[in-house]
Enzyme design. Structure first.
Site, PDB file in Angstrom:
ATOM      1  N   PRO A   2       0.822  -1.217   0.000  1.00 25.24           N
ATOM      2  CG  PRO A   2      -0.842  -1.588   1.586  1.00 25.24           C
ATOM      3  CD  PRO A   2       0.478  -2.121   1.099  1.00 25.24           C
ATOM      4  CD  GLU A   3       2.651   3.129  -4.413  1.00 25.04           C
ATOM      5  OE1 GLU A   3       2.678   4.328  -4.796  1.00 25.04           O
ATOM      6  OE2 GLU A   3       2.878   2.174  -5.178  1.00 25.04           O
TER       7      GLU A   3
END
Length: 289
Positions: A2-3
């Site tokens: 996840p960013e």
């Protein structure tokens, strides 16, 4: 992994469902889920019980739950497959449930940390700085992210020019700018018509400002649709997937026509990852040709 957009979606969900609630008990079901808490699962559970959770916070890809009193926070690291889910207390346990947090109120929901690959985890850390900033000590070195109102564009441009690296490496350097990962770096570079191997020393101030604008735009667009989900491993606190993968212009589009010029998109191996780009719109510098 996840960013920023995905972590921010989770943070907003936790703010709605968890902020202000007092922990009744904690159950650690797998030791790897608290491996970043050196004192172990029993200590983690004992120190968290009875504490009230403040408004969840985020810097870049890092998410934490400050505890009222201002001395400690729960740092959440999602890793490759970590999920923070708000579930009814009576719901069946997930196959990869690692930590369960029960609350003292009667709302009937609990917080669960689920992690198939066990790369993520939760840990308790001391807070550094003032209570408004409240960074856990282990991430005090992480730079502000481009959506942070206090992000300093001028300082970033100077650091970028002084770094003597390539533009994608600089975008992924969390000590320069946080929250940008492989997906959104490729998307922003495609929008800016920059090759990932472009030396940072060649970027003018207007060009780096333009790139930052594209970084912000692509992240805000992803936020609006819940982030990017390529599989079931990233979901929000309600178990729902994001839909930005349907809007990607570069990442994952090898062989498909560039949406700007029609040239087939290419993929190249890069730092144990892949870089996706248009060979016509994003011409490589001579050194990378």
């Amino acid at each position: 992994m996840p960013e920023l957009p995905e972590v921010e979606v989770v943070r907003r969900g936790l703010e709605r469902w968890v902020a202000g609630r007092t922990v009744a008990s904690v159950e650690v079901l797998h030791p790897r889920a608290v491996r970043r808490h050196p004192a172990g699962g029993a200590d983690f559970a004992a120190r968290l019980a009875g504490r009230t959770i403040g408004v969840p916070r985020r810097r870049g890809k890092y998410l934490w739950l400050p505890l009222e009193g201002g001395d400690l926070s729960v740092l959440g690291h999602l890793g490759m497959s970590g999920q923070l889910l708000v579930q009814p207390a009576g719901a069946p346990d997930e196959k990869h449930l690692r930590i369960r947090v029960r609350f003292a109120d009667d709302t009937g929901t609990e917080l669960r940390f689920v992690d198939q690959r066990t790369f993520g985890g939760l840990s308790l850390h001391e807070i550094v700085g003032d209570s408004a900033e409240g960074l856990p000590d282990v991430i005090a070195h992480i730079a502000r992210d481009p959506l942070d109102p206090l992000f300093e564009e001028g300082a970033y441009h100077l650091a970028l020019r002084a770094k003597r690296t390539t533009v994608k490496r600089a975008l992924l350097d969390q000590s320069l700018i946080s929250g940008v990962g492989n997906i959104y770096a490729d998307e922003a570079l495609w929008r800016a018509k920059l090759h990932y191997e472009r030396p940072t020393g060649t970027l003018t101030r207007p060009r780096s400002t333009e790139l930052l604008t594209h970084v912000r735009d692509v992240m805000n667009a992803a936020l609006a649709v819940g982030g990017t989900s390529f599989d079931s491993l990233y979901v929000n606190v309600n178990g729902e997937s994001g839909y930005f993968d349907r809007s990607l212009d570069a990442y994952g589009r090898e062989g498909e026509p560039c949406r700007r010029c029609g040239t087939p998109m290419r993929r190249r191996a890069w730092m144990n990852r892949s870089s996706y780009f248009c060979p016509r719109c994003q011409r490589p510098p001579r050194s990378a040709s």
